[in-house]
Motif scaffolding. Structure first.
Motif, PDB file in Angstrom:
ATOM      1  N   ALA A 149       4.047  66.324 -41.240  1.00 23.07           N
ATOM      2  CA  ALA A 149       5.237  66.461 -40.310  1.00 23.07           C
ATOM      3  C   ALA A 149       5.918  67.526 -40.531  1.00 23.07           C
ATOM      4  CB  ALA A 149       6.108  65.222 -40.738  1.00 23.07           C
ATOM      5  N   ASN A 150       6.010  68.046 -41.950  1.00 22.44           N
ATOM      6  CA  ASN A 150       6.809  69.566 -42.340  1.00 22.44           C
ATOM      7  C   ASN A 150       6.207  70.557 -41.284  1.00 22.44           C
ATOM      8  OD1 ASN A 150       9.016  70.960 -43.449  1.00 22.44           O
ATOM      9  ND2 ASN A 150       7.428  71.651 -44.960  1.00 22.44           N
ATOM     10  N   VAL A 151       5.010  70.471 -41.522  1.00 22.44           N
ATOM     11  CA  VAL A 151       4.223  71.829 -40.627  1.00 22.44           C
ATOM     12  C   VAL A 151       4.584  71.704 -39.316  1.00 22.44           C
ATOM     13  CG1 VAL A 151       2.012  72.621 -40.088  1.00 22.44           C
ATOM     14  CG2 VAL A 151       2.282  72.061 -42.380  1.00 22.44           C
ATOM     15  N   LEU A 152       4.487  70.567 -38.613  1.00 18.45           N
ATOM     16  CA  LEU A 152       4.709  70.458 -37.278  1.00 18.45           C
ATOM     17  C   LEU A 152       6.142  70.730 -36.909  1.00 18.45           C
ATOM     18  CD1 LEU A 152       2.407  67.091 -36.436  1.00 18.45           C
ATOM     19  CD2 LEU A 152       2.105  69.285 -36.057  1.00 18.45           C
ATOM     20  N   ASN A 320      15.548  68.869 -49.425  1.00 17.30           N
ATOM     21  CA  ASN A 320      15.335  69.575 -48.044  1.00 17.30           C
ATOM     22  C   ASN A 320      16.397  69.768 -47.516  1.00 17.30           C
ATOM     23  OD1 ASN A 320      12.643  70.667 -48.989  1.00 17.30           O
ATOM     24  ND2 ASN A 320      11.754  68.778 -48.377  1.00 17.30           N
ATOM     25  N   LEU A 321      17.444  68.870 -47.553  1.00 18.13           N
ATOM     26  CA  LEU A 321      18.522  68.691 -46.571  1.00 18.13           C
ATOM     27  C   LEU A 321      19.096  69.976 -46.310  1.00 18.13           C
ATOM     28  CD1 LEU A 321      19.866  66.826 -44.678  1.00 18.13           C
ATOM     29  CD2 LEU A 321      21.599  66.208 -46.600  1.00 18.13           C
ATOM     30  N   THR A 322      19.474  70.782 -47.643  1.00 20.89           N
ATOM     31  CA  THR A 322      20.369  72.000 -47.448  1.00 20.89           C
ATOM     32  C   THR A 322      20.002  73.031 -48.348  1.00 20.89           C
ATOM     33  OG1 THR A 322      21.977  71.445 -49.030  1.00 20.89           O
ATOM     34  CG2 THR A 322      22.530  70.684 -46.716  1.00 20.89           C
ATOM     35  N   VAL A 323      20.287  74.121 -48.063  1.00 21.61           N
ATOM     36  CA  VAL A 323      19.870  75.411 -49.324  1.00 21.61           C
ATOM     37  C   VAL A 323      19.836  75.053 -50.371  1.00 21.61           C
ATOM     38  CG1 VAL A 323      20.170  77.711 -49.675  1.00 21.61           C
ATOM     39  CG2 VAL A 323      19.826  77.350 -47.307  1.00 21.61           C
ATOM     40  N   MET A 324      21.215  74.420 -50.643  1.00 19.00           N
ATOM     41  CA  MET A 324      21.684  74.113 -52.246  1.00 19.00           C
ATOM     42  C   MET A 324      21.102  72.933 -52.509  1.00 19.00           C
ATOM     43  SD  MET A 324      23.539  76.696 -52.509  1.00 19.00           S
ATOM     44  CE  MET A 324      24.225  76.359 -54.154  1.00 19.00           C
ATOM     45  N   GLY A 325      20.309  71.997 -51.733  1.00 18.83           N
ATOM     46  CA  GLY A 325      19.590  70.925 -52.253  1.00 18.83           C
ATOM     47  C   GLY A 325      18.613  70.796 -53.347  1.00 18.83           C
ATOM     48  N   SER A 326      18.036  71.811 -53.681  1.00 20.03           N
ATOM     49  CA  SER A 326      17.222  72.030 -55.014  1.00 20.03           C
ATOM     50  C   SER A 326      16.985  73.334 -55.199  1.00 20.03           C
ATOM     51  CB  SER A 326      15.834  71.439 -54.544  1.00 20.03           C
ATOM     52  OG  SER A 326      15.118  72.332 -53.986  1.00 20.03           O
ATOM     53  N   VAL A 327      16.746  73.396 -56.550  1.00 16.62           N
ATOM     54  CA  VAL A 327      16.585  74.702 -57.238  1.00 16.62           C
ATOM     55  C   VAL A 327      15.384  75.330 -56.554  1.00 16.62           C
ATOM     56  CG1 VAL A 327      15.978  75.752 -59.433  1.00 16.62           C
ATOM     57  CG2 VAL A 327      17.313  73.875 -59.374  1.00 16.62           C
ATOM     58  N   ALA A 328      14.196  74.601 -56.342  1.00 18.44           N
ATOM     59  CA  ALA A 328      13.153  75.544 -55.513  1.00 18.44           C
ATOM     60  C   ALA A 328      13.533  76.271 -54.230  1.00 18.44           C
ATOM     61  CB  ALA A 328      12.231  74.511 -55.097  1.00 18.44           C
ATOM     62  N   LYS A 349      18.061  73.787 -39.886  1.00 14.84           N
ATOM     63  CA  LYS A 349      17.428  73.128 -38.756  1.00 14.84           C
ATOM     64  C   LYS A 349      15.936  72.329 -38.979  1.00 14.84           C
ATOM     65  CE  LYS A 349      17.591  76.884 -36.373  1.00 14.84           C
ATOM     66  NZ  LYS A 349      17.317  77.987 -35.451  1.00 14.84           N
ATOM     67  N   VAL A 350      15.354  72.967 -39.967  1.00 12.52           N
ATOM     68  CA  VAL A 350      14.312  72.441 -40.511  1.00 12.52           C
ATOM     69  C   VAL A 350      14.275  71.436 -41.543  1.00 12.52           C
ATOM     70  CG1 VAL A 350      11.947  73.112 -41.728  1.00 12.52           C
ATOM     71  CG2 VAL A 350      12.870  74.479 -39.884  1.00 12.52           C
ATOM     72  N   GLY A 351      15.145  71.937 -42.391  1.00 14.56           N
ATOM     73  CA  GLY A 351      15.529  71.007 -43.519  1.00 14.56           C
ATOM     74  C   GLY A 351      15.964  69.538 -43.140  1.00 14.56           C
ATOM     75  N   PHE A 352      17.188  69.720 -42.138  1.00 16.32           N
ATOM     76  CA  PHE A 352      17.631  68.289 -41.951  1.00 16.32           C
ATOM     77  C   PHE A 352      16.604  67.409 -41.244  1.00 16.32           C
ATOM     78  CE2 PHE A 352      19.586  65.511 -38.549  1.00 16.32           C
ATOM     79  CZ  PHE A 352      20.186  64.962 -39.519  1.00 16.32           C
ATOM     80  N   VAL A 357      12.897  62.704 -41.281  1.00 16.03           N
ATOM     81  CA  VAL A 357      11.519  62.205 -40.944  1.00 16.03           C
ATOM     82  C   VAL A 357      10.775  61.933 -42.035  1.00 16.03           C
ATOM     83  CG1 VAL A 357       9.407  63.073 -39.862  1.00 16.03           C
ATOM     84  CG2 VAL A 357      11.608  63.806 -38.812  1.00 16.03           C
ATOM     85  N   SER A 358      10.862  62.631 -43.449  1.00 13.79           N
ATOM     86  CA  SER A 358       9.786  62.106 -44.493  1.00 13.79           C
ATOM     87  C   SER A 358      10.756  61.132 -45.135  1.00 13.79           C
ATOM     88  CB  SER A 358      10.007  63.656 -45.468  1.00 13.79           C
ATOM     89  OG  SER A 358      11.184  63.987 -45.742  1.00 13.79           O
ATOM     90  N   THR A 359      11.931  60.850 -44.833  1.00 12.42           N
ATOM     91  CA  THR A 359      12.426  59.677 -45.568  1.00 12.42           C
ATOM     92  C   THR A 359      12.038  58.391 -44.758  1.00 12.42           C
ATOM     93  OG1 THR A 359      14.310  61.093 -46.387  1.00 12.42           O
ATOM     94  CG2 THR A 359      14.762  58.625 -46.397  1.00 12.42           C
ATOM     95  N   ILE A 360      12.081  58.675 -43.396  1.00 17.04           N
ATOM     96  CA  ILE A 360      11.624  57.571 -42.599  1.00 17.04           C
ATOM     97  C   ILE A 360      10.308  57.143 -42.693  1.00 17.04           C
ATOM     98  CG2 ILE A 360      11.133  56.843 -40.290  1.00 17.04           C
ATOM     99  CD1 ILE A 360      13.604  58.422 -39.406  1.00 17.04           C
ATOM    100  N   ILE A 361       9.452  58.199 -42.983  1.00 17.73           N
ATOM    101  CA  ILE A 361       7.836  58.001 -43.409  1.00 17.73           C
ATOM    102  C   ILE A 361       7.927  57.203 -44.839  1.00 17.73           C
ATOM    103  CG2 ILE A 361       5.745  59.108 -44.252  1.00 17.73           C
ATOM    104  CD1 ILE A 361       6.656  61.440 -42.062  1.00 17.73           C
ATOM    105  N   GLY A 362       8.851  57.605 -45.761  1.00 16.07           N
ATOM    106  CA  GLY A 362       8.802  56.973 -47.161  1.00 16.07           C
ATOM    107  C   GLY A 362       9.015  55.324 -47.028  1.00 16.07           C
ATOM    108  N   ILE A 363      10.182  55.357 -46.196  1.00 15.78           N
ATOM    109  CA  ILE A 363      10.563  53.885 -46.142  1.00 15.78           C
ATOM    110  C   ILE A 363       9.585  53.035 -45.406  1.00 15.78           C
ATOM    111  CG2 ILE A 363      12.268  52.578 -44.673  1.00 15.78           C
ATOM    112  CD1 ILE A 363      14.187  54.872 -44.965  1.00 15.78           C
ATOM    113  N   ILE A 364       9.080  53.430 -44.279  1.00 17.10           N
ATOM    114  CA  ILE A 364       7.892  52.649 -43.683  1.00 17.10           C
ATOM    115  C   ILE A 364       6.536  52.229 -44.502  1.00 17.10           C
ATOM    116  CG2 ILE A 364       6.314  52.611 -41.763  1.00 17.10           C
ATOM    117  CD1 ILE A 364       8.120  54.487 -40.188  1.00 17.10           C
TER     118      ILE A 364
END
Length: 368
Positions: A149-152, A320-328, A349-352, A357-364
């Motif tokens: 999903a992230n690639v798309l 992935n939500l914001t630039v400051m969201g992770s050390v990576a 734009k990408v991170g949000f 999307v990934s959280t919804i995938i995880g929940i499902i």
């Protein structure tokens, strides 16, 4: 906490979870030797130089960083991949921004798959006592689907910059690989994973493997000990003490009582509500402190085991939500800032979208 009288010095020592410190140290030693052997640079060189078009390059960057982050901790992969990726992109007329964002976001997503993929998962592994294999089997479908999903999403946002036209061959200086040290390190890595799977003792397996590698590596221990992130180990120790003081003061119980009415009454609603709460809270206080704080609540849910998976999934994807969201994220942007500026909104734009999307995938996939 000690100076203000909340904890005694002995209580502060006891608050530090040395199982987590040992697990981190063991994995850092292993990763340190792979760095010395130039293994990560060599792998990234092979992947980047075999990309035939810009979309394939995006896929290579995303899936390789995701898979390797599951094995070797996401921060390390970003640290090793970014310089070589910048060198490769400088040879092309491609916009480097989508590829750098792909590296950061994919390494975060991929790290969710194993108990050693990132620091918060290591904490969860030590606290929950969930087996390494069980955790991976539950999280690997979420990781794979989220990577796709992230690639798309990145392709959709940067459609003008990514296409299927043939790229000119990318020429890079081939990194020198220390074959002997790489072989020894990978054999020890395999033994560590066997220890994870068959003993269930993550700290003992990791530190035993790390010490074994120091003995058989044929290099002076000081070289690898310089690669260990002692600051991170000290940071974790400090966090344990702070959370120990907060817990003794009764704040965790008060906080849980305040949010409990909003976490749902059924298993499915708890998965949904806690995922959303975790993503928001992980961005307010950072994911590692949030995992430490919320770990005490997990046993109060209807299905604690599932909620450990939910905590791992949501606190990781929150990065992935914001630039400051992770050390990576910050590693990638810091190492590339001299060559290209990745704006806050470019990342957001990408991170949000990826986080949602990934959280919804995880929940499902976690609701059953």
């Amino acid at each position: 906490m000690v100076l203000s009288g909340v904890l005694t010095l002995d209580e502060a020592y006891r608050a530090v979870d040395f199982n987590t410190i040992l697990l981190l140290l063991g994995m850092m030693i292993l990763i340190g030797y792979l760095k010395i052997a130039n293994c990560f640079r060599y792998l990234s060189y092979l992947l980047i130089t075999h990309a035939r078009n810009s979309f394939l390059l995006l896929c290579f960057v995303s899936f390789s960083s995701g898979i390797l982050s599951a094995l070797f901790v996401n921060d390390t992969i970003c640290l090793m991949f970014t310089p070589l990726l910048i060198l490769a992109l400088n040879q092309t007329k491609l916009n480097p921004v989508p590829y750098l964002i792909a590296l950061a976001t994919s390494s975060n997503i991929g790290s969710v798959v194993t108990l050693t993929g990132n620091p918060q998962n290591m904490l969860i592994g030590v606290f929950s006592k969930i087996s390494y294999l069980d955790f991976t089997l539950h999280l690997i479908p979420i990781g794979i689907v989220s990577l796709m999903a992230n690639v798309l999403i990145i392709y959709g946002v940067f459609r003008k910059d990514i296409n299927f036209k043939k790229l000119e061959p990318i020429v890079l200086v081939k990194p020198e690989l220390d074959g002997k040290l790489t072989t020894k390190s990978l054999v020890v890595l395999f033994c560590i994973f066997l220890g994870f799977v068959f003993t269930g003792n993550l700290p003992l397996s990791a530190i035993t493997g790390g010490l074994a590698l120091i003995i058989i590596s044929g290099t002076k221990p000081q070289y690898v000990l310089e690669k260990v992130d002692w600051t991170l180990l000290l940071f974790f120790s400090g966090l344990f003490i702070v959370v120990g003081g907060i817990n003794k003061a009764g704040f965790l119980t008060l906080a849980h009582n305040a949010v409990e009415p909003y976490l749902g009454k059924t298993e499915s609603s708890q998965v949904v509500h806690f995922s959303i709460f975790s993503v928001i809270a992980s961005n307010l206080v950072s994911n590692v402190p949030f995992v430490l704080l919320s770990a005490a609540w997990i046993e109060k849910f209807i299905d604690p085991k599932t909620m450990w998976y939910v905590l791992a999934m949501s606190s990781t994807f929150a990065g992935n939500l914001t630039v400051m969201g992770s050390v990576a994220n910050m590693i990638v942007l810091e190492l590339s800032k001299e060559y290209v500026h990745v704006g806050f909104w470019d990342f957001f734009k990408v991170g949000f979208t990826t986080t949602v999307v990934s959280t919804i995938i995880g929940i499902i996939l976690l609701i059953h």
